[in-house]
Motif scaffolding. Structure first.
Motif, PDB file in Angstrom:
ATOM      1  N   LEU A  43     -26.344  -2.100 -59.239  1.00 32.31           N
ATOM      2  CA  LEU A  43     -27.328  -2.685 -58.322  1.00 32.31           C
ATOM      3  C   LEU A  43     -28.348  -1.658 -57.827  1.00 32.31           C
ATOM      4  O   LEU A  43     -29.466  -2.021 -57.445  1.00 32.31           O
ATOM      5  N   ARG A  44     -27.985  -0.376 -57.841  1.00 33.33           N
ATOM      6  CA  ARG A  44     -28.932   0.671 -57.428  1.00 33.33           C
ATOM      7  C   ARG A  44     -29.988   0.941 -58.497  1.00 33.33           C
ATOM      8  O   ARG A  44     -30.998   1.581 -58.214  1.00 33.33           O
ATOM      9  N   ARG A  45     -29.757   0.486 -59.706  1.00 32.10           N
ATOM     10  CA  ARG A  45     -30.708   0.680 -60.800  1.00 32.10           C
ATOM     11  C   ARG A  45     -31.685  -0.490 -60.810  1.00 32.10           C
ATOM     12  O   ARG A  45     -31.312  -1.611 -60.482  1.00 32.10           O
ATOM     13  N   THR A  46     -32.910  -0.251 -61.206  1.00 31.79           N
ATOM     14  CA  THR A  46     -33.943  -1.284 -61.090  1.00 31.79           C
ATOM     15  C   THR A  46     -34.115  -2.147 -62.343  1.00 31.79           C
ATOM     16  O   THR A  46     -34.786  -3.161 -62.283  1.00 31.79           O
ATOM     17  N   GLU A  47     -33.522  -1.762 -63.453  1.00 29.70           N
ATOM     18  CA  GLU A  47     -33.699  -2.546 -64.670  1.00 29.70           C
ATOM     19  C   GLU A  47     -32.932  -3.864 -64.563  1.00 29.70           C
ATOM     20  O   GLU A  47     -31.819  -3.914 -64.060  1.00 29.70           O
ATOM     21  N   SER A  48     -33.531  -4.955 -65.070  1.00 25.80           N
ATOM     22  CA  SER A  48     -32.906  -6.274 -64.945  1.00 25.80           C
ATOM     23  C   SER A  48     -31.569  -6.347 -65.675  1.00 25.80           C
ATOM     24  O   SER A  48     -30.659  -7.062 -65.245  1.00 25.80           O
ATOM     25  N   ALA A  49     -31.418  -5.614 -66.755  1.00 25.83           N
ATOM     26  CA  ALA A  49     -30.137  -5.627 -67.480  1.00 25.83           C
ATOM     27  C   ALA A  49     -29.009  -5.114 -66.590  1.00 25.83           C
ATOM     28  O   ALA A  49     -27.872  -5.583 -66.698  1.00 25.83           O
ATOM     29  N   ASN A  50     -29.321  -4.179 -65.707  1.00 26.76           N
ATOM     30  CA  ASN A  50     -28.306  -3.664 -64.794  1.00 26.76           C
ATOM     31  C   ASN A  50     -27.891  -4.741 -63.786  1.00 26.76           C
ATOM     32  O   ASN A  50     -26.715  -4.865 -63.460  1.00 26.76           O
ATOM     33  N   TYR A  51     -28.860  -5.508 -63.305  1.00 22.50           N
ATOM     34  CA  TYR A  51     -28.536  -6.587 -62.377  1.00 22.50           C
ATOM     35  C   TYR A  51     -27.680  -7.644 -63.061  1.00 22.50           C
ATOM     36  O   TYR A  51     -26.732  -8.165 -62.476  1.00 22.50           O
ATOM     37  N   GLU A  52     -28.015  -7.931 -64.312  1.00 23.42           N
ATOM     38  CA  GLU A  52     -27.232  -8.915 -65.071  1.00 23.42           C
ATOM     39  C   GLU A  52     -25.803  -8.424 -65.273  1.00 23.42           C
ATOM     40  O   GLU A  52     -24.845  -9.191 -65.132  1.00 23.42           O
ATOM     41  N   ARG A  53     -25.637  -7.143 -65.572  1.00 18.09           N
ATOM     42  CA  ARG A  53     -24.299  -6.593 -65.760  1.00 18.09           C
ATOM     43  C   ARG A  53     -23.526  -6.614 -64.435  1.00 18.09           C
ATOM     44  O   ARG A  53     -22.341  -6.945 -64.411  1.00 18.09           O
ATOM     45  N   ALA A  54     -24.201  -6.296 -63.338  1.00 19.24           N
ATOM     46  CA  ALA A  54     -23.559  -6.343 -62.024  1.00 19.24           C
ATOM     47  C   ALA A  54     -23.094  -7.764 -61.716  1.00 19.24           C
ATOM     48  O   ALA A  54     -21.983  -7.958 -61.193  1.00 19.24           O
ATOM     49  N   GLU A  55     -23.910  -8.732 -62.063  1.00 16.09           N
ATOM     50  CA  GLU A  55     -23.540 -10.135 -61.820  1.00 16.09           C
ATOM     51  C   GLU A  55     -22.295 -10.528 -62.631  1.00 16.09           C
ATOM     52  O   GLU A  55     -21.374 -11.154 -62.116  1.00 16.09           O
ATOM     53  N   LYS A  56     -22.262 -10.136 -63.891  1.00 18.70           N
ATOM     54  CA  LYS A  56     -21.092 -10.439 -64.739  1.00 18.70           C
ATOM     55  C   LYS A  56     -19.832  -9.760 -64.199  1.00 18.70           C
ATOM     56  O   LYS A  56     -18.751 -10.351 -64.196  1.00 18.70           O
ATOM     57  N   LEU A  57     -19.965  -8.524 -63.753  1.00 22.66           N
ATOM     58  CA  LEU A  57     -18.815  -7.818 -63.176  1.00 22.66           C
ATOM     59  C   LEU A  57     -18.343  -8.508 -61.895  1.00 22.66           C
ATOM     60  O   LEU A  57     -17.133  -8.639 -61.665  1.00 22.66           O
ATOM     61  N   ALA A  58     -19.297  -8.956 -61.074  1.00 29.06           N
ATOM     62  CA  ALA A  58     -18.939  -9.638 -59.830  1.00 29.06           C
ATOM     63  C   ALA A  58     -18.203 -10.943 -60.135  1.00 29.06           C
ATOM     64  O   ALA A  58     -17.217 -11.281 -59.470  1.00 29.06           O
ATOM     65  N   GLU A  59     -18.661 -11.669 -61.137  1.00 31.18           N
ATOM     66  CA  GLU A  59     -17.984 -12.906 -61.534  1.00 31.18           C
ATOM     67  C   GLU A  59     -16.566 -12.603 -62.004  1.00 31.18           C
ATOM     68  O   GLU A  59     -15.617 -13.315 -61.652  1.00 31.18           O
ATOM     69  N   SER A  60     -16.421 -11.561 -62.786  1.00 29.33           N
ATOM     70  CA  SER A  60     -15.102 -11.170 -63.266  1.00 29.33           C
ATOM     71  C   SER A  60     -14.202 -10.763 -62.099  1.00 29.33           C
ATOM     72  O   SER A  60     -13.025 -11.120 -62.046  1.00 29.33           O
ATOM     73  N   LEU A  61     -14.761 -10.016 -61.163  1.00 33.17           N
ATOM     74  CA  LEU A  61     -14.004  -9.592 -59.984  1.00 33.17           C
ATOM     75  C   LEU A  61     -13.557 -10.811 -59.180  1.00 33.17           C
ATOM     76  O   LEU A  61     -12.394 -10.896 -58.769  1.00 33.17           O
ATOM     77  N   LEU A  62     -14.448 -11.758 -58.973  1.00 31.22           N
ATOM     78  CA  LEU A  62     -14.098 -12.958 -58.206  1.00 31.22           C
ATOM     79  C   LEU A  62     -12.985 -13.756 -58.873  1.00 31.22           C
ATOM     80  O   LEU A  62     -12.161 -14.369 -58.197  1.00 31.22           O
ATOM     81  N   SER A  63     -12.941 -13.729 -60.179  1.00 32.61           N
ATOM     82  CA  SER A  63     -11.896 -14.462 -60.884  1.00 32.61           C
ATOM     83  C   SER A  63     -10.518 -13.830 -60.660  1.00 32.61           C
ATOM     84  O   SER A  63      -9.496 -14.470 -60.888  1.00 32.61           O
ATOM     85  N   LYS A  64     -10.503 -12.601 -60.216  1.00 35.86           N
ATOM     86  CA  LYS A  64      -9.238 -11.894 -59.982  1.00 35.86           C
ATOM     87  C   LYS A  64      -8.710 -12.074 -58.559  1.00 35.86           C
ATOM     88  O   LYS A  64      -7.568 -11.761 -58.277  1.00 35.86           O
ATOM     89  N   VAL A  65      -9.572 -12.588 -57.687  1.00 36.18           N
ATOM     90  CA  VAL A  65      -9.183 -12.761 -56.289  1.00 36.18           C
ATOM     91  C   VAL A  65      -8.396 -14.068 -56.145  1.00 36.18           C
ATOM     92  O   VAL A  65      -8.850 -15.113 -56.601  1.00 36.18           O
ATOM     93  N   PRO A  66      -7.220 -14.005 -55.527  1.00 33.17           N
ATOM     94  CA  PRO A  66      -6.442 -15.242 -55.359  1.00 33.17           C
ATOM     95  C   PRO A  66      -7.178 -16.239 -54.484  1.00 33.17           C
ATOM     96  O   PRO A  66      -7.876 -15.860 -53.530  1.00 33.17           O
ATOM     97  N   LYS A  67      -7.016 -17.479 -54.831  1.00 39.92           N
ATOM     98  CA  LYS A  67      -7.659 -18.563 -54.058  1.00 39.92           C
ATOM     99  C   LYS A  67      -6.776 -18.908 -52.855  1.00 39.92           C
ATOM    100  O   LYS A  67      -5.569 -18.998 -52.966  1.00 39.92           O
ATOM    101  N   ASN A  68      -7.408 -19.092 -51.704  1.00 39.95           N
ATOM    102  CA  ASN A  68      -6.689 -19.564 -50.515  1.00 39.95           C
ATOM    103  C   ASN A  68      -6.796 -21.080 -50.451  1.00 39.95           C
ATOM    104  O   ASN A  68      -7.847 -21.619 -50.172  1.00 39.95           O
ATOM    105  N   GLU A  69      -5.721 -21.724 -50.760  1.00 35.41           N
ATOM    106  CA  GLU A  69      -5.753 -23.197 -50.738  1.00 35.41           C
ATOM    107  C   GLU A  69      -4.714 -23.735 -49.818  1.00 35.41           C
ATOM    108  O   GLU A  69      -3.742 -23.179 -49.508  1.00 35.41           O
TER     109      GLU A  69
END
Length: 167
Positions: free
Chosen positions: A141-167
């Motif tokens: 996210l500190r890098r300005t190229e759009s590919a970096n933002y896209e990679r950060a987004e994919k990593l965030a999605e992957s990270l969220l999939s690892k977080v247990p759901k509170n149901e």
């Protein structure tokens, strides 16, 4: 010992830590503690010797490697600091904190590509280590190229999939 350090009685703390090392000469923890007390007292060479003793006793002891690397960085020797963590990884390849530390050293040298590659490789080996994601996402996210933002987004999605759901 820690109480003495908190009270500023470093000489007394060092004496007790020396005694601990004498009683447990094979304890990396005891040597590291002695090193921390010496460091607090600004006795850099004594601290370095104690940290090195801890690493000799246990090459995979992260706290001592970290303390030594911080001393290296303080004198501008980033390469030696990096080598300390590389040696630790030889003993414990799964030690993600060493991967993060090397990545941070790469960033300090200005090599953001190597820093990202280090973390990407660590994630591929330890995909459940959330700490790696928390290090790499802001890096992108500190890098300005759009590919970096896209990679950060994919990593965030992957990270969220690892977080247990509170149901």
């Amino acid at each position: 010992i820690l109480h003495l350090v908190a009270k500023g009685r470093l000489d007394d703390a060092a004496r007790f830590a020396d005694e601990l090392v004498t009683r447990s000469p094979d304890s990396a923890i005891a040597h590291n503690l002695l090193g921390l007390i010496h460091l607090k007292g600004n006795r850099i060479e004594s601290a370095k010797s104690a940290f090195e003793a801890a690493v000799r006793l246990d090459q995979s002891f992260f706290p001592a490697a970290l303390n030594l690397s911080q001393l290296d960085v303080a004198v501008g020797d980033i390469e030696s600091a990096k080598q300390r963590f590389e040696s630790l990884l030889q003993a414990r390849p799964e030690e993600f904190r060493a991967q993060i530390a090397i990545s941070q050293l790469e960033q300090a040298r200005g090599d953001n590509v190597a820093a990202a590659m280090r973390l990407e490789e660590a994630i591929s080996k330890s995909p459940d280590s959330t700490a790696l994601y928390f290090e790499l996402i802001p890096h992108y996210l500190r890098r300005t190229e759009s590919a970096n933002y896209e990679r950060a987004e994919k990593l965030a999605e992957s990270l969220l999939s690892k977080v247990p759901k509170n149901e």
